[in-house]
Write a protein that holds these residues in place. Structure first.
Motif, PDB file in Angstrom:
ATOM      1  N   ALA A  60       0.837  -1.203   0.000  1.00 14.38           N
ATOM      2  CA  ALA A  60       0.000   0.000   0.000  1.00 14.38           C
ATOM      3  C   ALA A  60       0.876   1.259   0.000  1.00 14.38           C
ATOM      4  CB  ALA A  60      -0.935   0.010   1.207  1.00 14.38           C
ATOM      5  N   ILE A  61       1.969   1.203   0.740  1.00 13.41           N
ATOM      6  CA  ILE A  61       2.891   2.339   0.784  1.00 13.41           C
ATOM      7  C   ILE A  61       3.576   2.517  -0.559  1.00 13.41           C
ATOM      8  CG2 ILE A  61       5.005   3.231   1.869  1.00 13.41           C
ATOM      9  CD1 ILE A  61       4.054   1.600   4.397  1.00 13.41           C
ATOM     10  N   MET A  62       4.043   1.418  -1.142  1.00 11.53           N
ATOM     11  CA  MET A  62       4.727   1.507  -2.428  1.00 11.53           C
ATOM     12  C   MET A  62       3.776   1.996  -3.515  1.00 11.53           C
ATOM     13  SD  MET A  62       7.737   1.458  -3.600  1.00 11.53           S
ATOM     14  CE  MET A  62       8.795   0.522  -2.531  1.00 11.53           C
ATOM     15  N   ALA A  63       2.497   1.664  -3.413  1.00 14.83           N
ATOM     16  CA  ALA A  63       1.514   2.148  -4.397  1.00 14.83           C
ATOM     17  C   ALA A  63       1.402   3.672  -4.329  1.00 14.83           C
ATOM     18  CB  ALA A  63       0.158   1.494  -4.157  1.00 14.83           C
ATOM     19  N   VAL A  64       1.436   4.240  -3.121  1.00 13.42           N
ATOM     20  CA  VAL A  64       1.383   5.702  -2.972  1.00 13.42           C
ATOM     21  C   VAL A  64       2.678   6.326  -3.495  1.00 13.42           C
ATOM     22  CG1 VAL A  64       1.321   7.600  -1.301  1.00 13.42           C
ATOM     23  CG2 VAL A  64      -0.298   5.699  -1.107  1.00 13.42           C
ATOM     24  N   ILE A  65       3.823   5.736  -3.169  1.00 11.95           N
ATOM     25  CA  ILE A  65       5.109   6.244  -3.655  1.00 11.95           C
ATOM     26  C   ILE A  65       5.132   6.243  -5.190  1.00 11.95           C
ATOM     27  CG2 ILE A  65       7.591   5.741  -3.816  1.00 11.95           C
ATOM     28  CD1 ILE A  65       7.363   4.694  -0.874  1.00 11.95           C
ATOM     29  N   ALA A  66       4.590   5.196  -5.801  1.00 13.50           N
ATOM     30  CA  ALA A  66       4.641   5.050  -7.262  1.00 13.50           C
ATOM     31  C   ALA A  66       3.612   5.907  -8.000  1.00 13.50           C
ATOM     32  CB  ALA A  66       4.435   3.576  -7.633  1.00 13.50           C
ATOM     33  N   ASP A  67       2.643   6.445  -7.289  1.00  8.98           N
ATOM     34  CA  ASP A  67       1.591   7.254  -7.930  1.00  8.98           C
ATOM     35  C   ASP A  67       2.048   8.711  -8.026  1.00  8.98           C
ATOM     36  OD1 ASP A  67      -0.733   8.278  -8.987  1.00  8.98           O
ATOM     37  OD2 ASP A  67      -1.953   7.909  -7.194  1.00  8.98           O
ATOM     38  N   PHE A  68       3.013   8.958  -8.903  1.00  9.62           N
ATOM     39  CA  PHE A  68       3.621  10.287  -9.015  1.00  9.62           C
ATOM     40  C   PHE A  68       2.620  11.373  -9.394  1.00  9.62           C
ATOM     41  CE2 PHE A  68       7.214   7.370  -9.945  1.00  9.62           C
ATOM     42  CZ  PHE A  68       7.988   7.692  -8.849  1.00  9.62           C
ATOM     43  N   ALA A 120      15.336   9.763 -12.316  1.00  9.41           N
ATOM     44  CA  ALA A 120      15.239   8.433 -12.923  1.00  9.41           C
ATOM     45  C   ALA A 120      15.092   7.421 -11.787  1.00  9.41           C
ATOM     46  CB  ALA A 120      16.488   8.122 -13.740  1.00  9.41           C
ATOM     47  N   TYR A 121      14.064   6.566 -11.884  1.00 13.41           N
ATOM     48  CA  TYR A 121      13.737   5.603 -10.831  1.00 13.41           C
ATOM     49  C   TYR A 121      14.100   4.179 -11.220  1.00 13.41           C
ATOM     50  CZ  TYR A 121      11.188   9.239  -8.394  1.00 13.41           C
ATOM     51  OH  TYR A 121      10.870  10.377  -7.712  1.00 13.41           O
ATOM     52  N   THR A 122      14.570   3.418 -10.215  1.00 16.25           N
ATOM     53  CA  THR A 122      14.843   1.991 -10.362  1.00 16.25           C
ATOM     54  C   THR A 122      14.081   1.286  -9.243  1.00 16.25           C
ATOM     55  OG1 THR A 122      17.057   2.486 -11.164  1.00 16.25           O
ATOM     56  CG2 THR A 122      16.632   0.221 -10.471  1.00 16.25           C
ATOM     57  N   TRP A 123      13.202   0.360  -9.626  1.00 20.37           N
ATOM     58  CA  TRP A 123      12.322  -0.324  -8.670  1.00 20.37           C
ATOM     59  C   TRP A 123      12.882  -1.698  -8.348  1.00 20.37           C
ATOM     60  CZ3 TRP A 123       8.311   2.634  -6.982  1.00 20.37           C
ATOM     61  CH2 TRP A 123       8.038   3.786  -7.732  1.00 20.37           C
ATOM     62  N   ALA A 124      12.949  -2.038  -7.060  1.00 17.56           N
ATOM     63  CA  ALA A 124      13.428  -3.357  -6.636  1.00 17.56           C
ATOM     64  C   ALA A 124      12.426  -4.425  -7.055  1.00 17.56           C
ATOM     65  CB  ALA A 124      13.625  -3.378  -5.125  1.00 17.56           C
ATOM     66  N   GLU A 125      12.937  -5.561  -7.460  1.00 17.68           N
ATOM     67  CA  GLU A 125      12.067  -6.659  -7.902  1.00 17.68           C
ATOM     68  C   GLU A 125      11.135  -7.148  -6.805  1.00 17.68           C
ATOM     69  OE1 GLU A 125      13.850  -9.868 -10.100  1.00 17.68           O
ATOM     70  OE2 GLU A 125      15.270  -8.491 -11.057  1.00 17.68           O
ATOM     71  N   ASP A 126      11.575  -7.086  -5.546  1.00 18.32           N
ATOM     72  CA  ASP A 126      10.744  -7.577  -4.441  1.00 18.32           C
ATOM     73  C   ASP A 126       9.673  -6.569  -4.017  1.00 18.32           C
ATOM     74  OD1 ASP A 126      12.172  -5.649  -3.028  1.00 18.32           O
ATOM     75  OD2 ASP A 126      13.178  -7.091  -1.703  1.00 18.32           O
ATOM     76  N   GLY A 127       9.670  -5.375  -4.642  1.00 19.58           N
ATOM     77  CA  GLY A 127       8.660  -4.367  -4.327  1.00 19.58           C
ATOM     78  C   GLY A 127       8.880  -3.646  -3.011  1.00 19.58           C
ATOM     79  N   LEU A 128      10.058  -3.808  -2.422  1.00 17.56           N
ATOM     80  CA  LEU A 128      10.301  -3.224  -1.101  1.00 17.56           C
ATOM     81  C   LEU A 128      11.270  -2.046  -1.117  1.00 17.56           C
ATOM     82  CD1 LEU A 128      10.458  -6.474   1.064  1.00 17.56           C
ATOM     83  CD2 LEU A 128       8.539  -4.890   0.773  1.00 17.56           C
ATOM     84  N   ALA A 129      11.670  -1.602  -2.306  1.00 20.55           N
ATOM     85  CA  ALA A 129      12.576  -0.452  -2.379  1.00 20.55           C
ATOM     86  C   ALA A 129      12.472   0.205  -3.745  1.00 20.55           C
ATOM     87  CB  ALA A 129      14.019  -0.878  -2.116  1.00 20.55           C
ATOM     88  N   ARG A 142      22.853  19.906  -8.454  1.00 17.37           N
ATOM     89  CA  ARG A 142      23.952  19.312  -9.214  1.00 17.37           C
ATOM     90  C   ARG A 142      23.782  17.782  -9.221  1.00 17.37           C
ATOM     91  NH1 ARG A 142      28.408  22.003  -9.985  1.00 17.37           N
ATOM     92  NH2 ARG A 142      28.156  23.243  -8.085  1.00 17.37           N
ATOM     93  N   SER A 143      23.296  17.248  -8.092  1.00 19.21           N
ATOM     94  CA  SER A 143      23.051  15.808  -8.001  1.00 19.21           C
ATOM     95  C   SER A 143      22.001  15.537  -6.941  1.00 19.21           C
ATOM     96  CB  SER A 143      24.337  15.036  -7.673  1.00 19.21           C
ATOM     97  OG  SER A 143      24.760  15.307  -6.360  1.00 19.21           O
ATOM     98  N   GLN A 144      21.310  14.417  -7.080  1.00 18.97           N
ATOM     99  CA  GLN A 144      20.383  13.920  -6.068  1.00 18.97           C
ATOM    100  C   GLN A 144      20.357  12.410  -6.192  1.00 18.97           C
ATOM    101  OE1 GLN A 144      15.672  13.626  -5.000  1.00 18.97           O
ATOM    102  NE2 GLN A 144      16.333  15.617  -5.759  1.00 18.97           N
ATOM    103  N   LYS A 145      20.471  11.765  -5.072  1.00 20.29           N
ATOM    104  CA  LYS A 145      20.401  10.313  -5.012  1.00 20.29           C
ATOM    105  C   LYS A 145      19.516   9.989  -3.823  1.00 20.29           C
ATOM    106  CE  LYS A 145      23.423   6.488  -4.046  1.00 20.29           C
ATOM    107  NZ  LYS A 145      24.762   6.120  -3.633  1.00 20.29           N
ATOM    108  N   GLY A 146      18.529   9.123  -4.020  1.00 21.95           N
ATOM    109  CA  GLY A 146      17.646   8.809  -2.912  1.00 21.95           C
ATOM    110  C   GLY A 146      17.138   7.387  -2.950  1.00 21.95           C
ATOM    111  N   ARG A 147      16.489   7.012  -1.848  1.00 23.63           N
ATOM    112  CA  ARG A 147      15.959   5.644  -1.742  1.00 23.63           C
ATOM    113  C   ARG A 147      14.882   5.595  -0.685  1.00 23.63           C
ATOM    114  NH1 ARG A 147      17.509  -0.302  -0.218  1.00 23.63           N
ATOM    115  NH2 ARG A 147      17.431  -0.884  -2.372  1.00 23.63           N
ATOM    116  N   TYR A 148      13.791   4.891  -1.013  1.00 19.09           N
ATOM    117  CA  TYR A 148      12.815   4.469  -0.022  1.00 19.09           C
ATOM    118  C   TYR A 148      12.994   2.962   0.118  1.00 19.09           C
ATOM    119  CZ  TYR A 148       9.830   8.681   0.050  1.00 19.09           C
ATOM    120  OH  TYR A 148       9.324   9.942   0.224  1.00 19.09           O
TER     121      TYR A 148
END
Length: 145
Positions: free
Chosen positions: A17-25, A68-77, A89-95
């Motif tokens: 449910a959390i990942m669905a909200v994160i992915a709903d840009f 640019a987003y990269t989604w983990a196969e297990d759906g947890l990151a 100049r740069s941004q790198k992040g992760r949930y």
């Protein structure tokens, strides 16, 4: 490269449910206060945003940038990096999500380097406020759905 900052919050919802909200840009302007506009430029094979442009207005900090987003196969990151920005100049992040008993710990890691130099103390304070706000807004949105 800029230093990383990390914060976590516990959300009363399952990880999917959390990942669905994160992915709903497209919905970010509805609940993420500083995001005034978002546009998905490309999607991966699963239909998730791959490149997304945001218009941000956080008071003294305003920017239009593409991530640019990269989604983990297990759906947890999900990881992201800056493609282009006006003020960054740069941004790198992760949930990263860890579910336990219907509750999920969301860990947000962020590293931002601005075009203009900023004293380390002020940059860390700004990152803390940005991350704290983002996590609280995410928690509020997920728990309200």
């Amino acid at each position: 490269m800029a230093d990383e900052s990390t914060q976590s919050i516990v959300v009363d919802a399952p990880a999917d449910a959390i990942m669905a909200v994160i992915a709903d840009f497209e919905a970010y302007p509805e609940w993420a206060g500083a995001v005034k506009q978002s546009e998905v430029l490309s999607r991966d094979a699963d239909g998730r945003g791959q490149e997304v442009t945001f218009t941000l207005d956080a008071g003294v900090f305003k920017d239009v940038y593409t991530l640019a987003y990269t989604w983990a196969e297990d759906g947890l990151a999900v990881d992201w990096t800056l493609v282009k920005g006006q003020m960054q100049r740069s941004q790198k992040g992760r949930y990263a999500l860890r579910e336990e008993g219907g509750r999920t710990t969301v860990t947000y890691t962020l590293s931002v380097q601005l075009m203009v130099p900023m004293i380390g103390l002020f940059r860390r304070k700004a990152e803390k406020v940005i991350m704290d706000t983002a996590l609280k807004e995410l928690k509020r949105r997920v728990e309200a759905l």
